[in-house]
Scaffold this motif. Sequence first.
Motif, PDB file in Angstrom:
ATOM      1  N   UNK A 150      38.173  42.002   1.455  1.00 39.26           N
ATOM      2  CA  UNK A 150      38.606  42.612   0.209  1.00 39.26           C
ATOM      3  C   UNK A 150      37.980  43.993   0.036  1.00 39.26           C
ATOM      4  N   UNK A 151      38.730  44.914  -0.569  1.00 41.90           N
ATOM      5  CA  UNK A 151      38.238  46.262  -0.839  1.00 41.90           C
ATOM      6  C   UNK A 151      37.026  46.169  -1.758  1.00 41.90           C
ATOM      7  N   UNK A 152      35.988  46.978  -1.472  1.00 43.47           N
ATOM      8  CA  UNK A 152      34.716  46.877  -2.180  1.00 43.47           C
ATOM      9  C   UNK A 152      34.862  46.974  -3.694  1.00 43.47           C
ATOM     10  N   UNK A 153      35.592  47.974  -4.187  1.00 46.89           N
ATOM     11  CA  UNK A 153      35.715  48.151  -5.633  1.00 46.89           C
ATOM     12  C   UNK A 153      36.381  46.947  -6.276  1.00 46.89           C
ATOM     13  N   UNK A 154      37.439  46.448  -5.617  1.00 45.88           N
ATOM     14  CA  UNK A 154      38.145  45.275  -6.142  1.00 45.88           C
ATOM     15  C   UNK A 154      37.210  44.063  -6.156  1.00 45.88           C
ATOM     16  N   UNK A 155      36.467  43.871  -5.073  1.00 45.56           N
ATOM     17  CA  UNK A 155      35.550  42.742  -4.972  1.00 45.56           C
ATOM     18  C   UNK A 155      34.472  42.822  -6.042  1.00 45.56           C
ATOM     19  N   UNK A 156      33.956  44.027  -6.274  1.00 51.59           N
ATOM     20  CA  UNK A 156      32.937  44.205  -7.315  1.00 51.59           C
ATOM     21  C   UNK A 156      33.486  43.813  -8.678  1.00 51.59           C
TER      22      UNK A 156
END
Length: 275
Positions: free
Chosen positions: A2-8
């Motif tokens: 998953x893309x980092x920003x989305x995961x965060x």
Amino acid sequence: MLIKDYLTNEVEKIIAMLDFEDFPEMHKYLASIMDEEGFVRTSSYEIASSLIKCDEPQELPGFMIDFITDLYESEIADGNADAMNDLGSQYYDGSRGFEQSIEKAVNLYQQAAENGSRQAQENLGYCYYYGRNMDSPDYEKAFHYFALGAFDGHLISLYKIGDMYLNGYYVSKSEKEAFVIYMRCLETMTDEVAEIVAGPVYLRLGKMFLYGIGTKKDYKHALACYQRAEAFIYDMVAGGNVMYRKSLDAAIKGQDKAREKLMENLPDDEWVFDS
């Protein structure tokens, strides 16, 4: 992955929704993977693998099931064989609130096995051994997959091969060979592996010593094996592996039978003490 920003963002939502009193380990873990800038730097697979072990064996709320599944599926899309196997195991067990679907489990195990996962190959061995999601067991395929696991040091695969010799499934029946294999499992077992292997192996050996299957009858050894089996299997059941409840009962009953035989072998003469 998953893309980092989305995961965060997803982790932040989960922390806000998660009840700390019900899931303290999970809550603390999620908080720990946020860096000083408030971003998640941990891989989707590592997060899913850690979350599934937190606060066991308590059932998870639906939003956590969905989150963990999304984490695994994002890794599967990137070809992660371990993620394929692990998500398959959740469907196979159907524990902690996951849907039980042997069909989905077998499909994921097959994908993982094709991508080199030894654990998935062992899991497929189980599926073929018990005929999961198929009309009947396929002992030839079961032996094939267990052999792959055993050659790579998987002791569950090794003791299942022992079962196949004990019962004469695909291979020629040999109780002596089964006994040798079970003993080999004990000789090569580490403390970590013992948590999931020792109980079933000691249970089998207890029966073999009690009835003289593949070895000479030895009631003291039978009792000792059944006692060890009870201790290990109790921990397995207490940890959520309820499928081993019957094995726990068998270990307890086996002790009673072994003690009965030991008492039968005691001399009948009574001691007489001079006054």
